[in-house]
Write an enzyme that holds these catalytic residues in place. Structure first.
Site, PDB file in Angstrom:
ATOM      1  N   LYS A 138      39.772  98.435 -21.406  1.00  0.00           N
ATOM      2  CA  LYS A 138      39.305  99.801 -22.009  1.00  0.00           C
ATOM      3  C   LYS A 138      39.329 100.863 -20.579  1.00  0.00           C
ATOM      4  O   LYS A 138      39.897 101.713 -20.562  1.00  0.00           O
ATOM      5  CB  LYS A 138      38.118  99.958 -22.656  1.00  0.00           C
ATOM      6  CG  LYS A 138      38.101  99.288 -24.118  1.00  0.00           C
ATOM      7  CD  LYS A 138      37.207  99.411 -24.811  1.00  0.00           C
ATOM      8  CE  LYS A 138      35.695  98.704 -24.244  1.00  0.00           C
ATOM      9  NZ  LYS A 138      36.106  97.252 -23.775  1.00  0.00           N
ATOM     10  N   GLU A 162      27.150 101.816 -18.030  1.00  0.00           N
ATOM     11  CA  GLU A 162      28.386 100.745 -17.433  1.00  0.00           C
ATOM     12  C   GLU A 162      27.900 100.263 -16.193  1.00  0.00           C
ATOM     13  O   GLU A 162      26.947 100.778 -15.515  1.00  0.00           O
ATOM     14  CB  GLU A 162      29.766 101.567 -17.382  1.00  0.00           C
ATOM     15  CG  GLU A 162      30.377 102.164 -18.730  1.00  0.00           C
ATOM     16  CD  GLU A 162      30.689 100.708 -19.398  1.00  0.00           C
ATOM     17  OE1 GLU A 162      31.688  99.721 -18.943  1.00  0.00           O
ATOM     18  OE2 GLU A 162      30.070 100.427 -20.515  1.00  0.00           O
ATOM     19  N   ARG A 163      28.604  99.496 -15.454  1.00  0.00           N
ATOM     20  CA  ARG A 163      28.434  98.793 -14.275  1.00  0.00           C
ATOM     21  C   ARG A 163      28.671  99.684 -13.252  1.00  0.00           C
ATOM     22  O   ARG A 163      29.353 100.693 -12.941  1.00  0.00           O
ATOM     23  CB  ARG A 163      29.207  97.725 -14.163  1.00  0.00           C
ATOM     24  CG  ARG A 163      29.196  96.621 -14.971  1.00  0.00           C
ATOM     25  CD  ARG A 163      30.713  95.792 -15.396  1.00  0.00           C
ATOM     26  NE  ARG A 163      30.638  94.792 -16.660  1.00  0.00           N
ATOM     27  CZ  ARG A 163      31.018  95.488 -17.532  1.00  0.00           C
ATOM     28  NH1 ARG A 163      31.541  96.469 -17.803  1.00  0.00           N
ATOM     29  NH2 ARG A 163      31.155  94.504 -18.628  1.00  0.00           N
TER      30      ARG A 163
END
Length: 481
Positions: free
Chosen positions: A161, A187-188
């Site tokens: 994604k 997110e990271r």
């Protein structure tokens, strides 16, 4: 935050349970969504989410609550959470409070606006339908995106994604005259840092804004970062009349943050543990992404699907807001067919003859039909082998396999991993290639000649090169006299 606009309404902390803080006010009760500050220099930020009685409010902390204790003073800022807007925000990376996290000094020449805004009224919305080209064959041909629409990239963990989203940024930012806004929800930090570096190297940062609420941050912060990004996007659309490309990675983390906040606030959970207010919360965010007479916000959102289960309430609720749904398949990823988009599960409201034209619509339908027939024949092939099929079915399988390989594409963002140079393919070239494969022009070509190429003419070069290599690698036979 704007430190000048503070009131002198002071409260006292009554209880602290993780991120949930109860505060008593003796003067007047702050309204819902008010921002309160506590601790040294007001570093602990709390947002009011409920009024318990005429004296007490319950809020969720948007920052870690270390050092917060009962009896501590809390100051009512007199307003909601605000985001910076203006030309000064371009080329910066922000957190949920509007602090520039990529530089020392705050950007100058900005205004501060509330993150809680109403969607544009129906009378101001545009009704025009236009295609938004991405340069990725499988998307442009089978699931065309809408300019000013909302597209979702659905998939489980590790099916690509974020790579697909980054590739779209790379391809569109060059042709896209407006502003690009990237919103990272839960997110990271590695992904944020990589994206920032890539955009800087590509020279597109001057027209880009990034807003991040990373996965190590409290749920309250992750829950509000999408609203902060939308407030910035609305400024460029409404005040500067520019088109905005809004990229969200990942909308599921927004729902997840809402679920955590709801659980902390003591609400009764709904199906599968989700918050009872999920539909309303998602609508509040999604309905602000719209086309108006002033400009358009085109949104592309990555949606994590828990355990690859598309009946999960988070996926189902998100589907209902989108004009295009791009579904990524783990099976295709395992076969090396990248981008791993499942053409039969993906859909787009734009794939209609009145919008894309009769030729494009007819070709897309024929491609889907060929791939669907191949999917049905796979069981027979697995049990009895390809030889047991009728000649007509064998032709369908050959066409479908070549189409599948032609719809793969080398990406610019993965050049360092694959060693293949990225390709941008126009819609005309992509349609032309699919039409020629369906006409059996490439029947005698090996399937590998169509794999990971751009336009269809590259298949001829690949076939010639492969033939040359085959001749060169044939062993020489020694003749004994």
């Amino acid at each position: 935050m704007d430190n000048k606009a503070r009131s002198s309404n002071l409260g006292v902390v009554v209880s602290v349970r993780g991120s949930v803080v109860d505060i008593r006010f003796d003067q007047h009760l702050p309204p819902i969504y008010s921002v309160l500050r506590a601790g040294d220099e007001g570093r602990i930020v709390i947002e009011v989410l409920a009024q318990l009685d005429e004296r007490r409010v319950r809020g969720i902390a948007l920052t870690p609550t270390q050092g917060l204790a009962r009896g501590m003073a809390v100051e009512d800022t007199g307003g909601p959470l605000k985001a910076p807007v203006g030309k000064g925000v371009l080329s910066c990376m922000f957190d949920v409070f509007g602090n520039a996290i990529d530089r020392e000094a705050a950007p100058a020449d900005v205004q501060w606006r509330s993150v809680h805004r109403a969607p544009p009224p129906l009378a101001r919305r545009s009704t025009k339908s236009e295609i938004f080209e991405t340069g990725i064959k499988v998307i442009d041909v089978l699931v065309p995106l809408e300019r000013g629409g909302k597209a979702g990239l659905f998939g489980g963990a590790g099916v690509g994604k974020t790579v697909l989203l980054t590739e779209m940024i790379h391809n569109m930012i060059g042709h896209h005259e407006g502003v690009s806004l990237f919103c990272g929800i839960g997110e990271r930090c590695r992904e944020g840092e990589e994206l920032y570096r890539e955009m800087k190297e590509a020279g597109v940062l001057p027209n880009m804004v990034m807003v991040f609420g990373q996965m190590n941050e409290p749920p309250g912060s992750r829950f509000r970062v999408g609203h902060a990004a939308l407030t910035m996007a609305e400024y460029f659309r409404d005040d500067e009349h520019r088109d905005v490309l809004l990229l969200i990675d990942n909308i599921f983390r927004f729902i997840q943050a809402g679920m955590e906040v709801s659980g902390l606030m003591g609400q009764m959970p709904s199906r599968l543990g989700y918050q009872p207010t999920m539909g309303t919360e998602l609508s509040r965010l999604e309905e602000r992404i719209a086309n108006t007479d002033a400009g358009a916000i085109t949104s592309i959102q990555a949606v994590y699907v828990p355990a690859d289960d598309f009946t999960d309430p988070a996926a189902v609720h998100t589907f209902s807001h989108l004009s295009s749904s791009i579904v990524l398949s783990r099976k295709r990823a395992s076969e090396g067919l990248y981008p791993a988009i499942d053409p039969l599960q993906s859909s787009s409201k734009m794939a209609a003859p009145g919008i894309v034209g009769r030729r494009h619509y007819g070709l897309a339908q024929e491609i889907r039909r060929t791939l669907a027939q191949y999917a049905e024949l796979k069981d027979i092939i697995a049990m009895l082998g390809l030889e047991q099929l009728s000649p007509e079915d064998r032709n369908v399988v050959a066409r479908a396999r070549r189409l599948e390989r032609f719809l793969t594409q080398p990406f610019f963002t993965t050049e360092q991993f694959t060693g293949l140079q990225g390709k941008l393919v126009s819609l005309e070239d992509a349609l032309d290639g699919c039409e020629r494969i369906l006409r059996d022009e490439f029947k005698d070509y090996p399937e590998s000649a169509l794999y990971m190429i751009g336009a269809i003419d590259e298949a001829r070069e690949k076939k010639t090169k492969a033939g040359r290599l085959e001749v060169e690698s044939e062993p020489e036979v020694e003749h004994k006299s």
